[in-house]
Scaffold this motif. Sequence first.
Motif, PDB file in Angstrom:
ATOM      1  N   MET A  56      29.321  48.240  55.123  1.00 53.87           N
ATOM      2  CA  MET A  56      29.021  47.866  53.761  1.00 53.87           C
ATOM      3  C   MET A  56      30.165  47.027  53.216  1.00 53.87           C
ATOM      4  SD  MET A  56      28.437  50.362  50.538  1.00 53.87           S
ATOM      5  CE  MET A  56      26.953  49.956  49.669  1.00 53.87           C
ATOM      6  N   HIS A  57      29.818  46.031  52.443  1.00 55.51           N
ATOM      7  CA  HIS A  57      30.828  45.144  51.871  1.00 55.51           C
ATOM      8  C   HIS A  57      30.787  45.263  50.350  1.00 55.51           C
ATOM      9  CE1 HIS A  57      33.515  41.761  51.572  1.00 55.51           C
ATOM     10  NE2 HIS A  57      32.673  41.180  50.718  1.00 55.51           N
ATOM     11  N   PHE A  58      31.968  45.383  49.755  1.00 52.19           N
ATOM     12  CA  PHE A  58      32.071  45.460  48.302  1.00 52.19           C
ATOM     13  C   PHE A  58      33.161  44.507  47.857  1.00 52.19           C
ATOM     14  CE2 PHE A  58      34.141  47.078  44.478  1.00 52.19           C
ATOM     15  CZ  PHE A  58      33.061  47.160  43.622  1.00 52.19           C
ATOM     16  N   THR A  59      32.856  43.704  46.858  1.00 53.24           N
ATOM     17  CA  THR A  59      33.837  42.786  46.301  1.00 53.24           C
ATOM     18  C   THR A  59      34.167  43.241  44.884  1.00 53.24           C
ATOM     19  OG1 THR A  59      32.897  40.979  47.581  1.00 53.24           O
ATOM     20  CG2 THR A  59      34.325  40.379  45.743  1.00 53.24           C
ATOM     21  N   PRO A  60      35.414  43.660  44.653  1.00 50.65           N
ATOM     22  CA  PRO A  60      35.778  44.109  43.315  1.00 50.65           C
ATOM     23  C   PRO A  60      35.757  42.951  42.323  1.00 50.65           C
ATOM     24  CG  PRO A  60      37.716  44.013  44.710  1.00 50.65           C
ATOM     25  CD  PRO A  60      36.529  43.692  45.576  1.00 50.65           C
ATOM     26  N   SER A  61      35.524  43.272  41.075  1.00 48.87           N
ATOM     27  CA  SER A  61      35.577  42.244  40.035  1.00 48.87           C
ATOM     28  C   SER A  61      36.996  41.702  39.951  1.00 48.87           C
ATOM     29  CB  SER A  61      35.164  42.837  38.686  1.00 48.87           C
ATOM     30  OG  SER A  61      36.158  43.744  38.223  1.00 48.87           O
ATOM     31  N   SER A  62      37.120  40.528  39.381  1.00 46.87           N
ATOM     32  CA  SER A  62      38.454  39.941  39.227  1.00 46.87           C
ATOM     33  C   SER A  62      39.326  40.810  38.315  1.00 46.87           C
ATOM     34  CB  SER A  62      38.359  38.519  38.693  1.00 46.87           C
ATOM     35  OG  SER A  62      37.722  38.501  37.425  1.00 46.87           O
ATOM     36  N   THR A  63      38.714  41.485  37.349  1.00 47.62           N
ATOM     37  CA  THR A  63      39.462  42.372  36.464  1.00 47.62           C
ATOM     38  C   THR A  63      40.018  43.560  37.239  1.00 47.62           C
ATOM     39  OG1 THR A  63      38.068  41.734  34.587  1.00 47.62           O
ATOM     40  CG2 THR A  63      39.347  43.769  34.359  1.00 47.62           C
ATOM     41  N   LEU A  64      39.188  44.183  38.077  1.00 45.84           N
ATOM     42  CA  LEU A  64      39.645  45.311  38.888  1.00 45.84           C
ATOM     43  C   LEU A  64      40.744  44.873  39.847  1.00 45.84           C
ATOM     44  CD1 LEU A  64      39.494  48.224  39.839  1.00 45.84           C
ATOM     45  CD2 LEU A  64      37.628  47.533  41.381  1.00 45.84           C
ATOM     46  N   ALA A  65      40.543  43.729  40.478  1.00 48.64           N
ATOM     47  CA  ALA A  65      41.550  43.227  41.424  1.00 48.64           C
ATOM     48  C   ALA A  65      42.887  42.986  40.719  1.00 48.64           C
ATOM     49  CB  ALA A  65      41.057  41.949  42.088  1.00 48.64           C
ATOM     50  N   GLU A  66      42.848  42.406  39.534  1.00 43.93           N
ATOM     51  CA  GLU A  66      44.082  42.133  38.791  1.00 43.93           C
ATOM     52  C   GLU A  66      44.721  43.428  38.297  1.00 43.93           C
ATOM     53  OE1 GLU A  66      47.215  39.883  37.008  1.00 43.93           O
ATOM     54  OE2 GLU A  66      45.897  39.641  38.724  1.00 43.93           O
ATOM     55  N   TYR A  67      43.923  44.374  37.834  1.00 44.41           N
ATOM     56  CA  TYR A  67      44.446  45.665  37.388  1.00 44.41           C
ATOM     57  C   TYR A  67      45.147  46.367  38.553  1.00 44.41           C
ATOM     58  CZ  TYR A  67      44.764  50.318  35.386  1.00 44.41           C
ATOM     59  OH  TYR A  67      45.240  51.516  34.931  1.00 44.41           O
ATOM     60  N   ASN A  68      44.516  46.388  39.713  1.00 44.77           N
ATOM     61  CA  ASN A  68      45.113  47.019  40.888  1.00 44.77           C
ATOM     62  C   ASN A  68      46.388  46.302  41.319  1.00 44.77           C
ATOM     63  OD1 ASN A  68      43.217  49.066  41.052  1.00 44.77           O
ATOM     64  ND2 ASN A  68      41.866  47.890  42.377  1.00 44.77           N
ATOM     65  N   ARG A  69      46.392  44.982  41.241  1.00 40.52           N
ATOM     66  CA  ARG A  69      47.589  44.217  41.592  1.00 40.52           C
ATOM     67  C   ARG A  69      48.739  44.575  40.664  1.00 40.52           C
ATOM     68  NH1 ARG A  69      50.769  40.533  40.155  1.00 40.52           N
ATOM     69  NH2 ARG A  69      49.658  39.983  38.255  1.00 40.52           N
ATOM     70  N   LEU A  70      48.452  44.670  39.363  1.00 41.50           N
ATOM     71  CA  LEU A  70      49.486  45.020  38.388  1.00 41.50           C
ATOM     72  C   LEU A  70      50.015  46.438  38.613  1.00 41.50           C
ATOM     73  CD1 LEU A  70      47.968  43.428  35.161  1.00 41.50           C
ATOM     74  CD2 LEU A  70      50.064  42.700  36.348  1.00 41.50           C
ATOM     75  N   ALA A  71      49.132  47.355  38.939  1.00 41.04           N
ATOM     76  CA  ALA A  71      49.549  48.740  39.212  1.00 41.04           C
ATOM     77  C   ALA A  71      50.454  48.778  40.440  1.00 41.04           C
ATOM     78  CB  ALA A  71      48.329  49.630  39.407  1.00 41.04           C
ATOM     79  N   ARG A  72      50.086  48.055  41.500  1.00 41.39           N
ATOM     80  CA  ARG A  72      50.919  48.023  42.712  1.00 41.39           C
ATOM     81  C   ARG A  72      52.259  47.347  42.430  1.00 41.39           C
ATOM     82  NH1 ARG A  72      45.917  46.816  44.826  1.00 41.39           N
ATOM     83  NH2 ARG A  72      46.400  44.613  44.949  1.00 41.39           N
ATOM     84  N   GLU A  73      52.239  46.288  41.629  1.00 46.88           N
ATOM     85  CA  GLU A  73      53.488  45.601  41.296  1.00 46.88           C
ATOM     86  C   GLU A  73      54.399  46.515  40.471  1.00 46.88           C
ATOM     87  OE1 GLU A  73      55.189  41.521  39.199  1.00 46.88           O
ATOM     88  OE2 GLU A  73      53.029  41.738  39.489  1.00 46.88           O
ATOM     89  N   THR A  74      53.829  47.258  39.546  1.00 43.72           N
ATOM     90  CA  THR A  74      54.615  48.212  38.766  1.00 43.72           C
ATOM     91  C   THR A  74      55.248  49.251  39.683  1.00 43.72           C
ATOM     92  OG1 THR A  74      53.196  47.893  36.834  1.00 43.72           O
ATOM     93  CG2 THR A  74      54.535  49.900  36.886  1.00 43.72           C
ATOM     94  N   ASP A  75      54.455  49.802  40.606  1.00 43.41           N
ATOM     95  CA  ASP A  75      54.986  50.773  41.573  1.00 43.41           C
ATOM     96  C   ASP A  75      56.126  50.153  42.381  1.00 43.41           C
ATOM     97  OD1 ASP A  75      53.156  52.682  40.741  1.00 43.41           O
ATOM     98  OD2 ASP A  75      51.799  52.368  42.450  1.00 43.41           O
ATOM     99  N   MET A  76      55.948  48.905  42.787  1.00 43.46           N
ATOM    100  CA  MET A  76      56.965  48.235  43.602  1.00 43.46           C
ATOM    101  C   MET A  76      58.248  47.987  42.796  1.00 43.46           C
ATOM    102  SD  MET A  76      56.961  47.641  46.655  1.00 43.46           S
ATOM    103  CE  MET A  76      58.327  47.143  47.625  1.00 43.46           C
ATOM    104  N   LEU A  77      58.103  47.657  41.519  1.00 41.42           N
ATOM    105  CA  LEU A  77      59.282  47.451  40.678  1.00 41.42           C
ATOM    106  C   LEU A  77      60.089  48.746  40.552  1.00 41.42           C
ATOM    107  CD1 LEU A  77      57.782  45.170  37.885  1.00 41.42           C
ATOM    108  CD2 LEU A  77      59.515  44.525  39.579  1.00 41.42           C
ATOM    109  N   TYR A  78      59.396  49.875  40.362  1.00 43.20           N
ATOM    110  CA  TYR A  78      60.111  51.143  40.265  1.00 43.20           C
ATOM    111  C   TYR A  78      60.687  51.561  41.619  1.00 43.20           C
ATOM    112  CZ  TYR A  78      59.150  51.751  35.393  1.00 43.20           C
ATOM    113  OH  TYR A  78      59.147  51.580  34.035  1.00 43.20           O
ATOM    114  N   HIS A  79      60.030  51.207  42.696  1.00 37.95           N
ATOM    115  CA  HIS A  79      60.586  51.459  44.032  1.00 37.95           C
ATOM    116  C   HIS A  79      61.889  50.666  44.192  1.00 37.95           C
ATOM    117  CE1 HIS A  79      60.830  52.082  48.333  1.00 37.95           C
ATOM    118  NE2 HIS A  79      60.878  50.767  48.497  1.00 37.95           N
ATOM    119  N   THR A  80      61.887  49.422  43.747  1.00 36.78           N
ATOM    120  CA  THR A  80      63.086  48.582  43.813  1.00 36.78           C
ATOM    121  C   THR A  80      64.208  49.160  42.956  1.00 36.78           C
ATOM    122  OG1 THR A  80      61.742  46.620  44.242  1.00 36.78           O
ATOM    123  CG2 THR A  80      63.984  46.245  43.407  1.00 36.78           C
ATOM    124  N   ILE A  81      63.859  49.642  41.763  1.00 38.03           N
ATOM    125  CA  ILE A  81      64.864  50.271  40.895  1.00 38.03           C
ATOM    126  C   ILE A  81      65.480  51.476  41.599  1.00 38.03           C
ATOM    127  CG2 ILE A  81      65.162  51.618  38.777  1.00 38.03           C
ATOM    128  CD1 ILE A  81      63.062  49.738  37.466  1.00 38.03           C
TER     129      ILE A  81
END
Length: 145
Positions: A1-26
Amino acid sequence: MHFTPSSTLAEYNRLARETDMLYHTIALNAGLSDSAFLIFYTILELGEGCLQKDICDMHSVSKQTVHSSIRKLEQDGYLTLSQDTRREKKIFLTPEGRRLVNEKIVPVMEMENEILNEMSKEDCQELLRLSQEYMERLRDKIAKL
Protein backbone atom coordinates in the motif's frame (compact mmCIF):
# COMPACT_ATOMS: atom_id res chain seq x y z
CA MET A 1 0.00 0.00 0.00
CA HIS A 2 1.23 3.47 -0.82
CA PHE A 3 0.38 6.59 1.17
CA THR A 4 1.51 10.11 0.41
CA PRO A 5 1.27 12.49 3.36
CA SER A 6 -0.07 15.97 2.79
CA SER A 7 2.48 18.73 2.45
CA THR A 8 1.31 20.07 5.83
CA LEU A 9 1.94 16.73 7.55
CA ALA A 10 5.32 16.37 5.86
CA GLU A 11 6.36 19.87 6.96
CA TYR A 12 5.06 19.36 10.51
CA ASN A 13 7.04 16.11 10.79
CA ARG A 14 10.14 17.77 9.35
CA LEU A 15 9.90 20.57 11.93
CA ALA A 16 9.42 18.08 14.77
CA ARG A 17 12.50 16.10 13.65
CA GLU A 18 14.52 19.29 13.27
CA THR A 19 13.52 20.40 16.77
CA ASP A 20 14.59 17.00 18.15
CA MET A 21 17.89 17.30 16.27
CA LEU A 22 18.53 20.81 17.63
CA TYR A 23 18.08 19.58 21.20
CA HIS A 24 20.29 16.57 20.44
CA THR A 25 22.97 19.01 19.26
CA ILE A 26 22.54 21.10 22.42
CA ALA A 27 22.97 17.97 24.57
CA LEU A 28 26.07 16.90 22.61
CA ASN A 29 27.60 20.37 22.90
CA ALA A 30 27.00 20.18 26.66
CA GLY A 31 28.77 16.81 26.75
CA LEU A 32 25.56 15.04 27.76
CA SER A 33 23.44 12.24 26.40
CA ASP A 34 19.92 13.19 25.33
CA SER A 35 18.46 11.45 28.39
CA ALA A 36 20.92 13.11 30.80
CA PHE A 37 20.10 16.51 29.32
CA LEU A 38 16.39 15.76 29.70
CA ILE A 39 16.82 14.68 33.31
CA PHE A 40 18.75 17.82 34.27
CA TYR A 41 16.31 20.01 32.34
CA THR A 42 13.34 18.44 34.12
CA ILE A 43 14.94 18.77 37.55
CA LEU A 44 15.43 22.46 36.79
CA GLU A 45 11.78 22.74 35.69
CA LEU A 46 10.18 20.74 38.52
CA GLY A 47 12.70 21.36 41.25
CA GLU A 48 14.88 18.99 43.18
CA GLY A 49 13.10 16.08 44.79
CA CYS A 50 11.15 15.17 41.68
CA LEU A 51 10.64 11.50 40.94
CA GLN A 52 11.80 9.34 38.05
CA LYS A 53 8.11 8.90 37.21
CA ASP A 54 7.77 12.69 36.87
CA ILE A 55 10.51 12.74 34.23
CA CYS A 56 9.02 9.78 32.34
CA ASP A 57 5.52 11.26 32.39
CA MET A 58 6.57 14.78 31.49
CA HIS A 59 8.64 13.77 28.46
CA SER A 60 7.16 10.42 27.42
CA VAL A 61 10.47 8.63 27.90
CA SER A 62 10.67 4.98 28.91
CA LYS A 63 11.25 4.15 32.56
CA GLN A 64 14.25 1.98 31.62
CA THR A 65 15.98 4.81 29.74
CA VAL A 66 15.49 7.28 32.57
CA HIS A 67 16.43 4.74 35.24
CA SER A 68 19.72 3.76 33.58
CA SER A 69 20.61 7.38 32.90
CA ILE A 70 19.86 8.37 36.50
CA ARG A 71 22.06 5.50 37.73
CA LYS A 72 24.93 6.68 35.52
CA LEU A 73 24.53 10.30 36.64
CA GLU A 74 24.50 9.10 40.25
CA GLN A 75 27.69 7.07 39.67
CA ASP A 76 29.29 10.12 38.01
CA GLY A 77 28.53 12.20 41.11
CA TYR A 78 25.86 14.52 39.67
CA LEU A 79 22.76 13.13 41.42
CA THR A 80 21.79 11.57 44.71
CA LEU A 81 18.63 9.61 45.41
CA SER A 82 16.57 9.72 48.58
CA GLN A 83 13.94 7.11 49.40
CA ASP A 84 10.43 8.60 49.20
CA THR A 85 8.25 5.52 49.29
CA ARG A 86 9.04 1.84 49.01
CA ARG A 87 9.19 2.12 45.24
CA GLU A 88 10.02 5.76 44.53
CA LYS A 89 13.17 7.75 45.14
CA LYS A 90 13.46 11.53 45.01
CA ILE A 91 16.20 12.91 42.78
CA PHE A 92 18.56 15.61 44.04
CA LEU A 93 21.54 17.35 42.50
CA THR A 94 24.93 17.12 44.12
CA PRO A 95 27.06 20.29 44.25
CA GLU A 96 28.74 19.06 41.04
CA GLY A 97 25.30 18.48 39.52
CA ARG A 98 24.21 22.01 40.43
CA ARG A 99 27.37 23.39 38.82
CA LEU A 100 26.68 21.44 35.64
CA VAL A 101 23.02 22.53 35.53
CA ASN A 102 23.97 26.19 36.04
CA GLU A 103 26.65 25.94 33.37
CA LYS A 104 24.90 23.79 30.75
CA ILE A 105 21.11 23.79 31.27
CA VAL A 106 20.26 27.24 32.62
CA PRO A 107 21.70 28.99 29.52
CA VAL A 108 19.49 26.82 27.28
CA MET A 109 16.36 27.73 29.26
CA GLU A 110 17.38 31.39 29.21
CA MET A 111 17.77 31.17 25.42
CA GLU A 112 14.34 29.54 25.07
CA ASN A 113 12.75 32.23 27.25
CA GLU A 114 14.50 34.91 25.21
CA ILE A 115 13.05 33.47 22.00
CA LEU A 116 9.54 33.41 23.46
CA ASN A 117 9.99 36.96 24.79
CA GLU A 118 10.94 38.08 21.27
CA MET A 119 7.58 36.79 20.03
CA SER A 120 4.37 38.68 20.66
CA LYS A 121 2.18 37.51 23.51
CA GLU A 122 -0.50 36.63 20.97
CA ASP A 123 1.91 34.52 18.89
CA CYS A 124 3.05 32.64 22.00
CA GLN A 125 -0.54 31.95 22.99
CA GLU A 126 -1.35 30.81 19.46
CA LEU A 127 1.69 28.52 19.38
CA LEU A 128 0.58 26.90 22.62
CA ARG A 129 -3.08 26.74 21.60
CA LEU A 130 -2.39 25.08 18.26
CA SER A 131 0.16 22.66 19.73
CA GLN A 132 -2.32 21.66 22.43
CA GLU A 133 -5.14 21.26 19.91
CA TYR A 134 -2.99 19.03 17.69
CA MET A 135 -1.97 16.86 20.67
CA GLU A 136 -5.56 16.52 21.90
CA ARG A 137 -6.82 15.53 18.45
CA LEU A 138 -3.95 13.09 17.99
CA ARG A 139 -4.61 11.56 21.41
CA ASP A 140 -8.31 11.16 20.55
CA LYS A 141 -7.55 9.50 17.20
CA ILE A 142 -5.02 7.14 18.77
CA ALA A 143 -7.56 6.11 21.41
CA LYS A 144 -9.92 5.10 18.59
CA LEU A 145 -7.37 2.96 16.71
